[in-house]
Write an enzyme that holds these catalytic residues in place. Structure first.
Site, PDB file in Angstrom:
ATOM      1  N   THR A  50       1.592   3.673   4.410  1.00  0.00           N
ATOM      2  CA  THR A  50       2.439   2.480   4.523  1.00  0.00           C
ATOM      3  C   THR A  50       3.859   2.808   4.076  1.00  0.00           C
ATOM      4  O   THR A  50       4.798   2.720   4.863  1.00  0.00           O
ATOM      5  CB  THR A  50       1.845   1.330   3.690  1.00  0.00           C
ATOM      6  N   SER A  82      -2.171   0.987  -4.906  1.00  0.00           N
ATOM      7  CA  SER A  82      -2.674   2.106  -4.110  1.00  0.00           C
ATOM      8  C   SER A  82      -3.945   2.694  -4.686  1.00  0.00           C
ATOM      9  O   SER A  82      -4.204   2.655  -5.887  1.00  0.00           O
ATOM     10  CB  SER A  82      -1.592   3.192  -4.055  1.00  0.00           C
ATOM     11  N   ASN A  83      -4.704   3.295  -3.766  1.00  0.00           N
ATOM     12  CA  ASN A  83      -5.872   4.090  -4.160  1.00  0.00           C
ATOM     13  C   ASN A  83      -5.460   5.339  -4.936  1.00  0.00           C
ATOM     14  O   ASN A  83      -6.295   5.954  -5.601  1.00  0.00           O
ATOM     15  CB  ASN A  83      -6.610   4.578  -2.898  1.00  0.00           C
ATOM     16  N   PHE A 135      -8.075  -1.172   7.436  1.00  0.00           N
ATOM     17  CA  PHE A 135      -9.174  -1.538   6.509  1.00  0.00           C
ATOM     18  C   PHE A 135      -8.608  -2.260   5.283  1.00  0.00           C
ATOM     19  O   PHE A 135      -9.262  -3.131   4.698  1.00  0.00           O
ATOM     20  CB  PHE A 135      -9.963  -0.293   6.081  1.00  0.00           C
ATOM     21  N   ASP A 136      -7.378  -1.908   4.907  1.00  0.00           N
ATOM     22  CA  ASP A 136      -6.705  -2.491   3.744  1.00  0.00           C
ATOM     23  C   ASP A 136      -6.242  -3.921   4.073  1.00  0.00           C
ATOM     24  O   ASP A 136      -6.278  -4.812   3.215  1.00  0.00           O
ATOM     25  CB  ASP A 136      -5.510  -1.588   3.421  1.00  0.00           C
ATOM     26  N   ASP A 138       0.873  -1.166   0.000  1.00  0.00           N
ATOM     27  CA  ASP A 138       0.000   0.000   0.000  1.00  0.00           C
ATOM     28  C   ASP A 138       0.924   1.234   0.000  1.00  0.00           C
ATOM     29  O   ASP A 138       2.082   1.136   0.415  1.00  0.00           O
ATOM     30  CB  ASP A 138      -0.853  -0.040   1.273  1.00  0.00           C
ATOM     31  N   LYS A 197      -9.899   0.416  -2.903  1.00  0.00           N
ATOM     32  CA  LYS A 197      -9.765  -0.645  -1.914  1.00  0.00           C
ATOM     33  C   LYS A 197     -10.736  -0.353  -0.764  1.00  0.00           C
ATOM     34  O   LYS A 197     -10.955   0.821  -0.466  1.00  0.00           O
ATOM     35  CB  LYS A 197      -8.324  -0.693  -1.382  1.00  0.00           C
ATOM     36  N   ASN A 234      -2.681   0.271   6.887  1.00  0.00           N
ATOM     37  CA  ASN A 234      -4.091   0.672   7.021  1.00  0.00           C
ATOM     38  C   ASN A 234      -4.940  -0.555   7.355  1.00  0.00           C
ATOM     39  O   ASN A 234      -5.047  -1.475   6.547  1.00  0.00           O
ATOM     40  CB  ASN A 234      -4.575   1.294   5.708  1.00  0.00           C
ATOM     41  N   ARG A 276      -7.365  13.162   6.374  1.00  0.00           N
ATOM     42  CA  ARG A 276      -7.127  11.743   6.073  1.00  0.00           C
ATOM     43  C   ARG A 276      -8.372  10.887   6.388  1.00  0.00           C
ATOM     44  O   ARG A 276      -8.734   9.998   5.618  1.00  0.00           O
ATOM     45  CB  ARG A 276      -5.915  11.255   6.874  1.00  0.00           C
ATOM     46  N   SER A 319       0.509  -3.522   4.409  1.00  0.00           N
ATOM     47  CA  SER A 319      -0.221  -2.262   4.615  1.00  0.00           C
ATOM     48  C   SER A 319      -0.233  -1.896   6.089  1.00  0.00           C
ATOM     49  O   SER A 319      -0.233  -2.771   6.955  1.00  0.00           O
ATOM     50  CB  SER A 319      -1.670  -2.391   4.117  1.00  0.00           C
TER      51      SER A 319
HETATM   52  C1  LAC Z   1      -3.564   3.701  -0.481  1.00  0.00           C
HETATM   53  C2  LAC Z   1      -4.413   4.215   0.656  1.00  0.00           C
HETATM   54  C3  LAC Z   1      -5.274   3.155   1.197  1.00  0.00           C
HETATM   55  O1  LAC Z   1      -2.389   4.036  -0.666  1.00  0.00           O
HETATM   56  O2  LAC Z   1      -3.688   4.673   1.691  1.00  0.00           O
HETATM   57  O3  LAC Z   1      -4.126   2.934  -1.241  1.00  0.00           O
END
Ligand code: LAC
Length: 230
Positions: free
Chosen positions: A13, A108-109, A169-170, A9, A141, A167, A40, A165
């Site tokens: 990350t 990544s998002n 949730f990820d 991520d 994601k 995160n 954020r 990651s």
């Molecule tokens: C990303 C977000 C989830 O990099 O932080 O995808």
């Protein structure tokens, strides 16, 4: 199956999203923490909202919209100057220390444009085999189609991937998809002193493990600890 690829991520990350605070400090010192944390929290919330709406607007749009929300919520006029200055910092976030025959990639998002600026500005591009944006799935994601991009782009099977990651949730999304997952646990909080500020609130919500039953395979404290898993 041996691990053949390490997929990271990006935001939170490999890159410190809270490093925008150096800019919010300069611009609005009294509101800096509040703007940084709400930005954020709202940014991720907007990705999930867009997924639920089954509409896609890229992470650049989401990042700006959530910044406008955060500024307004903090009582700061969202002028073009402030917005530009903070969005520029988002393309040059501080990388966390530490990197490491596995292929290395980002999933990544972030939009394609945001990610290519970010990896170039931090010189991480030299170490990566690919930088994969969810733009190609037109979802964010934790939608499974995002994680499926790893096989499409790199030819790695699900069980050949260690997804990394910070995160939570990820971690849930990647584990639900079927990847092996390493969670970088950065500063979760259990019993904060009361009253708490915006940064502690963020850590309570986002730096603790989710409880939906999709637990990570490994927990590490920092990127540099990943080497012990390989
Ligand atoms: C990303 C977000 C989830 O990099 O932080 O995808």
């Amino acid at each position: 199956m041996p691990i053949k690829g390490l997929i990271f991520d990006a935001y939170g990350t490999l890159y410190d999203v809270h490093s925008v605070q150096s800019k919010t400090e300069q611009l609005r010192p009294a509101k800096s923490d509040l703007i940084t944390q709400i930005w954020r929290l709202k940014q991720l919330e907007y990705t999930w909202l867009q997924n639920a709406l089954q509409g896609y607007r890229d992470f650049g749009f989401i990042t700006e919209a959530s910044l406008v929300f955060a500024l307004r919520a903090a009582g700061v006029e969202p002028s073009q100057d402030i917005i530009k200055s903070l969005l520029d910092k988002y393309l040059d976030l501080d990388p966390f220390p530490g990197r490491g025959g596995c292929r290395l990639a980002i999933l990544s998002n972030g939009s394609t444009a945001m990610l290519s600026a970010l990896v170039k500005n931090s010189s991480l591009d030299a170490f990566l085999d690919a930088t994969i944006s969810v733009d190609d799935a037109r979802k964010f994601k934790p939608h499974p189609e995002c994680y499926a991009l790893v096989e499409k782009k790199l030819g790695l099977k699900t069980d050949e991937v260690l997804f990394v990651s910070s995160n939570s949730f990820d971690v849930t999304g990647a584990k639900h998809f079927g990847f092996k997952v390493a969670w970088i646990r950065r500063g979760g909080l259990a019993a904060p002193a009361s009253p708490i500020g915006p940064a502690q609130m963020y850590r309570l919500l986002r730096a603790n493990a989710e409880t939906l039953g999709y637990s990570e395979d490994y927990t590490v404290a920092a990127l540099t600890d990943l080497i012990t898993l390989l």
